[in-house]
Scaffold this active site. Structure first.
Site, PDB file in Angstrom:
ATOM      1  N   GLU A  89       0.861  -0.878   0.213  1.00 34.64           N
ATOM      2  CA  GLU A  89      -0.087  -0.052  -0.132  1.00 34.64           C
ATOM      3  C   GLU A  89       1.032   1.212   0.116  1.00 34.64           C
ATOM      4  O   GLU A  89       1.581   1.609   0.706  1.00 34.64           O
ATOM      5  CB  GLU A  89      -1.116  -0.161   1.134  1.00 34.64           C
ATOM      6  N   HIS A 129     -10.787   4.248   5.979  1.00 33.36           N
ATOM      7  CA  HIS A 129     -10.747   3.916   4.612  1.00 33.36           C
ATOM      8  C   HIS A 129     -11.867   4.921   3.918  1.00 33.36           C
ATOM      9  O   HIS A 129     -12.382   4.995   2.827  1.00 33.36           O
ATOM     10  CB  HIS A 129     -11.571   2.415   4.191  1.00 33.36           C
TER      11      HIS A 129
END
Lengths: 391, 347
Positions: free
Chosen positions: B89, B146
């Site tokens: 990520e 998120h």
């Protein structure tokens, strides 16, 4: 012998004898090449390593000597200019590590790629930029290779991607990306991706190892181990100081980074490995820097002067090459001294230029924000100050 | 192929009647394309056009993309052009997909220090033609880690271009322009918009359809107040405008389309016409997109035309909560926009 002495004395007396005749005289008395033994590399996951002997031609020897001496003198000049406050900010010097940049370049093609972190002046030179452009960039003038916009850590050349400030995390993934492009373009090029012993513990390097091995990228990961990450010795920083093994599933070799011939052979070996499509390989170059981490570090609080002196007297890369060449009759002491004189002059001229060249014009402050775009306005310190931005 | 399959059979639930009214003049067999399919189409066309373009990201290839945006591309272009990356990520013209922009924080050093700054630091030697794209901002029930909007973070940086598409036309035109741009471009998509179908005008169906980066679009003309927004909230602004229109208030709704470089000209011209300004965004209020617009309005000609202070409608200044009632009240709702507009107009 008499003829040689006469030729030498002519040279030393500074007579305007055409160099051609001297060379003619000289070449008659020198060997064309010589074979040298080099240290065997420690291997990791490799059946065979680079050869333990190599042939050095006179021509190559003189070239390497000149290049290493140029890097050495350039770095020492940068030291001087920094102390005079003509160079500001960051300045990380690589004197002591000349065999690495010159040796690596000797083992690859100009069409191969190289990326490193901030100790980059030597590589900037070996990748093709002039001392003038490099010093002028250090002094922040418009004649610098990045027009004064980058400084010490941000110099770029063809197939040389800097000069990067964020160690390990930035350089190594970028290098893997360049290797990806090499594979994508299918031209058998490789990418040399350098990092230091300090950066070797960074997490993103291991992510890059994973991807490079998974996708068999033509990436040569190179750990330039100069024993200290800033002021932290390798023993205090790494659970394993066998940097050439840290790639785990990636084969590796440990190379004597003070011997330019050893570096050259190892690089040739590694490049051939990558070009054959086997995937990445890791090289650890064991080397040493005479200066501290940067110009703000005297370099003696975490190591002894005796240690520095010992490396200088026993393992200096320029001295090692010089001794080899003189002892094998590849060159004479005087000839090499002459190269020293020429190099010194080149550096002096470059320093003159770097000191006298004007700073980049203020109007260009906003230039080069975007590539290939029409000009637009960039805001300055307040809403009334505007700079034009040209691509 | 993907575009045609995007032809929608279900009713336009999420798009207001306003749009139906606007497009009532089109032929009955008008093409409906979802935002997802528009992005897919844009990438497909650019992959075909230039072999130096390639896509990489988590699950973009064999999985067809976590949000199916890259569906079908791997089958068409193969391993060389569509690359699955393991979880991390970080010449060529890559399109780098972040599963969400929240994960871009892992790679943000590369986006800012390696991409945005390189052309400048090299004195114009080293351009970086890369696209970073993926869903940005709040979704539904995915909670704080998120749901962050990165428009202000990326919009802060010189050297980057940042675009934020709202509908399908925006999505296709902007992704194509981003891919063709020789600079690093951040494309902030929106997960909740992926499945929403929009009318696809004929020009958008062309392989050369591009929307210029740096130009806003006036989605709805109006005379009483300027409402500026980007991404999903543009739809909410249009809904609010429809409601207010019944009460005789005509809002001019501007879809920014680009965050950086911002099209202040369009915004200023509108404010000079309407004399009132409300900005609407999904991100947090402090140091946000609306804050920047207000600051710039004060510096330009439009300030003297304001009859009231400019007002911002933003996400709530909290990490995104999970429970539905809390989440719903953490992003601008239509009622919040209407309230702000009425306050500004003093009605």
């Amino acid at each position: 012998m008499r003829k040689m002495l006469a030729a030498v004395s002519r040279v030393l007396s500074g007579a305007s004898q055409k160099p051609a005749s001297r060379v003619l005289v000289a070449s008659r008395n020198f060997a064309n090449d010589a074979t040298f033994e080099i240290k065997k590399c420690d291997l990791h996951r490799l059946e065979e390593g680079p050869p333990v002997t190599t042939v050095l031609t006179r021509e190559d020897g003189l070239k390497y000597y000149r290049m290493m001496q140029t890097v050495r003198r350039m770095e020492l000049k940068a030291d001087q200019l920094y102390k005079q406050k003509i160079i500001r900010g960051f300045c990380h010097l690589c004197d002591g590590q000349e065999a690495c940049c010159v040796g690596l370049e000797a083992g690859i093609n100009p069409t191969d790629h190289l990326i490193t972190a901030y100790r980059a002046h030597g590589f900037t030179f070996t990748r093709g930029l002039s001392v003038r452009e490099i010093l002028a960039e250090l002094t922040g003038r418009k004649g610098g290779c990045a027009k004064g916009k980058g400084g010490s850590m941000h110099m770029y050349a063809k197939n040389f991607y800097g000069g990067n400030g964020i160690v390990g995390a930035q350089v190594v993934p970028l290098g893997a990306g360049i290797a990806l492009a090499c594979k994508y373009n299918g031209k058998d090029e490789v990418c040399l991706t350098l990092y230091g012993d300090g950066a070797a513990n960074q997490g993103q390097i291991f992510e890059a190892y994973n991807m490079a091995a998974l996708w068999k990228l033509p990436c040569i990961f190179i750990c330039e181990n100069n024993r200290y990450g800033m002021g932290t010795s390798v023993e205090r920083a790494a659970a394993s100081t066998d940097y050439y093994k840290r790639g785990d599933f990636i084969p590796g070799l440990r190379v004597d980074g003070m011997d330019i011939l050893c570096v050259r052979e190892a690089t040739r070996f590694a490049a051939a490995y990558c070009r054959s499509g086997k995937g990445p390989i890791l090289m650890e170059l064991q080397t040493y820097r005479y200066h501290g981490h940067s110009m703000s570090d005297p370099g003696v609080s975490y190591r002894t002067r005796e240690e520095i002196q010992e490396v200088r007297s026993k393992s200096d890369p320029i001295m090692l090459l010089k001794d080899r060449m003189v002892n094998s009759n590849l060159a004479s002491v005087e000839e090499l001294k002459e190269i020293d004189v020429e190099v010194r002059k080149e550096i002096e001229d470059a320093a003159q230029f770097a000191t006298a060249d004007p700073e980049p014009p203020l109007e260009e402050l906003g230039y080069h924000i975007y590539s290939s775009d029409p000009p637009f306005e960039v805001r300055g310190a307040n809403q009334w100050i505007k700079f034009k931005s040209v691509s | 192929m993907a575009a045609v399959s995007g032809l929608v059979r279900r009713p336009l639930r999420e798009v207001s009647g306003l749009l139906k009214r606007r497009f009532h003049w089109t032929a009955p067999a008008a093409l409906q394309v979802t935002v997802r399919d528009a992005i897919n189409q844009g990438m497909d066309e650019e992959l075909e056009r230039d072999e130096k373009v390639f896509l990489l990201g988590e699950e973009v290839a064999q999985y067809d993309g976590a949000y199916k945006v890259s569906r079908g591309l791997w089958k068409k272009y193969g391993d060389k052009r569509i690359i699955d990356t393991p979880i991390s990520e970080a010449g060529l013209r890559p399109i780098c997909e972040f599963m969400t922009f929240n994960f871009s924080m892992q790679a943000i050093d590369q986006v800012i220090n390696s991409a945005a700054k390189t052309y400048y630091m090299s004195g114009g030697l080293q351009p970086v033609p890369i696209v970073f794209r993926g869903p940005n901002g709040a979704s539904a029930g995915v909670a704080a880690q998120h749901s962050q909007c990165f428009a202000a973070w990326y919009g802060h940086c010189p050297g980057l271009k940042v675009v934020s598409p709202w509908n399908s036309e925006d999505a296709k035109g902007l992704i194509k322009s981003a891919i063709r741009d020789n600079n690093p471009v951040v494309v902030l998509e929106n997960e909740l918009m992926y499945g929403v179908p929009f009318e696809f005008p004929p020009e958008a169906q062309s392989k050369d359809f591009l929307i210029p980066i740096g130009k806003a679009k006036i989605e709805r003309q109006g005379t009483h107040i300027t409402v500026v927004s980007h991404s999903r909230p543009v739809g909410h602004c249009l809904e609010a405008a429809a409601v207010l229109s019944k009460e005789g208030v005509e809002c001019e709704v501007i879809n920014m389309r680009t965050i950086r470089p911002m099209d202040m000209e369009t915004i200023e011209a509108s404010v000079m016409k309407t004399n009132h300004l409300v900005t609407v965004e999904g991100g947090w209020p402090q140091f946000g997109v609306g804050a920047e617009i207000c600051a710039r309005i004060m510096e330009g000609p439009a300030f003297n035309f304001l009859d009231a202070p400019a007002v911002r409608v933003t996400g709530a200044d909290v990490p995104m909560p999970y429970a539905k009632i809390l989440e719903d009240n953490s992003i601008p709702q239509v009622k919040d926009i209407i309230f702000a507009i009425k306050k500004t107009l003093n009605i």
